[in-house]
Design a protein around this motif. Structure first.
Motif, mmCIF file in Angstrom:
data_model
loop_
_atom_site.group_PDB
_atom_site.id
_atom_site.type_symbol
_atom_site.label_atom_id
_atom_site.label_comp_id
_atom_site.label_asym_id
_atom_site.label_seq_id
_atom_site.Cartn_x
_atom_site.Cartn_y
_atom_site.Cartn_z
ATOM 1 N N ARG A 38 50.924 145.446 67.082
ATOM 2 C CA ARG A 38 51.475 144.150 67.478
ATOM 3 C C ARG A 38 51.841 143.356 66.236
ATOM 4 O O ARG A 38 51.248 143.542 65.168
ATOM 5 N N VAL A 48 46.598 148.009 66.944
ATOM 6 C CA VAL A 48 45.758 147.534 68.043
ATOM 7 C C VAL A 48 44.856 148.656 68.549
ATOM 8 O O VAL A 48 43.646 148.485 68.676
ATOM 9 N N SER A 62 38.993 143.479 66.903
ATOM 10 C CA SER A 62 39.282 142.269 67.681
ATOM 11 C C SER A 62 39.553 142.548 69.155
ATOM 12 O O SER A 62 39.472 141.623 69.976
ATOM 13 N N VAL A 63 39.868 143.799 69.501
ATOM 14 C CA VAL A 63 40.208 144.107 70.899
ATOM 15 C C VAL A 63 39.219 145.058 71.556
ATOM 16 O O VAL A 63 39.287 145.281 72.769
ATOM 17 N N MET A 82 45.210 145.563 78.853
ATOM 18 C CA MET A 82 44.718 144.433 78.071
ATOM 19 C C MET A 82 44.063 143.418 79.005
ATOM 20 O O MET A 82 44.726 142.890 79.902
ATOM 21 N N LEU A 85 42.831 138.312 77.793
ATOM 22 C CA LEU A 85 43.791 138.004 76.727
ATOM 23 C C LEU A 85 43.603 136.598 76.188
ATOM 24 O O LEU A 85 43.224 135.675 76.918
ATOM 25 N N LYS A 86 43.888 136.463 74.901
ATOM 26 C CA LYS A 86 43.727 135.192 74.196
ATOM 27 C C LYS A 86 45.085 134.695 73.697
ATOM 28 O O LYS A 86 45.964 135.508 73.382
ATOM 29 N N GLU A 88 45.985 133.688 70.880
ATOM 30 C CA GLU A 88 46.317 134.216 69.553
ATOM 31 C C GLU A 88 46.792 135.656 69.592
ATOM 32 O O GLU A 88 47.199 136.198 68.551
ATOM 33 N N GLU A 89 46.758 136.271 70.766
ATOM 34 C CA GLU A 89 47.267 137.638 70.900
ATOM 35 C C GLU A 89 48.728 137.658 71.342
ATOM 36 O O GLU A 89 49.271 138.730 71.632
ATOM 37 N N THR A 90 49.338 136.501 71.382
ATOM 38 C CA THR A 90 50.768 136.436 71.608
ATOM 39 C C THR A 90 51.485 137.140 70.460
ATOM 40 O O THR A 90 51.273 136.832 69.286
ATOM 41 N N TYR A 93 54.532 143.638 71.016
ATOM 42 C CA TYR A 93 53.714 144.848 70.998
ATOM 43 C C TYR A 93 54.639 146.060 70.910
ATOM 44 O O TYR A 93 55.587 146.189 71.699
#
Length: 115
Positions: A38, A48, A62-63, A82, A85-86, A88-90, A93
């Motif tokens: 990502r 990721v 982090s994931v 996923m 989701l947070k 900040e994971e925008t 991908y």
């Protein structure tokens, strides 16, 4: 030649889930390492998750525990489930196929997580 086509991105609220798919053309999928990367705006592309031909997986810290990578060799497809989701994971991908010294990328799919 190998082509990778991602799908499944979109807009989701924080805490929600999305499942990405990546369909590969060609005949080397079953022998390849498949991965999801990502890239967020202004940041470097990061790994990721990855899965090898034997189904062994590897995740970014982090994931881990929230994302699951899987593959269906009969369909030449790799998935990324996923969860939780947070914002900040925008990111965009990207699907990646690695086979020896050969490396292929998909066009990317946008995932936007709203707060």
């Amino acid at each position: 030649q190998v082509q990778l086509v991602e799908s499944g991105g979109g807009l989701v609220q924080a805490g929600g889930s999305l499942k990405l798919s990546c369909a590969a053309s060609g005949t080397i999928f079953n022998s390849s390492v498949m991965a999801w990367y990502r890239q967020a705006p202004g940041k470097q592309r990061e790994l990721v998750a990855a899965i090898n031909r034997y189904g062994t997986t590897n995740y970014a810290d982090s994931v881990r525990g929230r994302f699951t990578i899987s593959r269906d060799n009969a369909k030449n497809t790799v998935y990324l489930q996923m969860n939780s989701l947070k914002p900040e994971e925008t990111a965009v991908y990207y699907c990646n196929l690695g086979f020896g010294s050969r490396n292929y990328w998909g066009q990317g799919t946008q995932v936007t997580v709203s707060s």
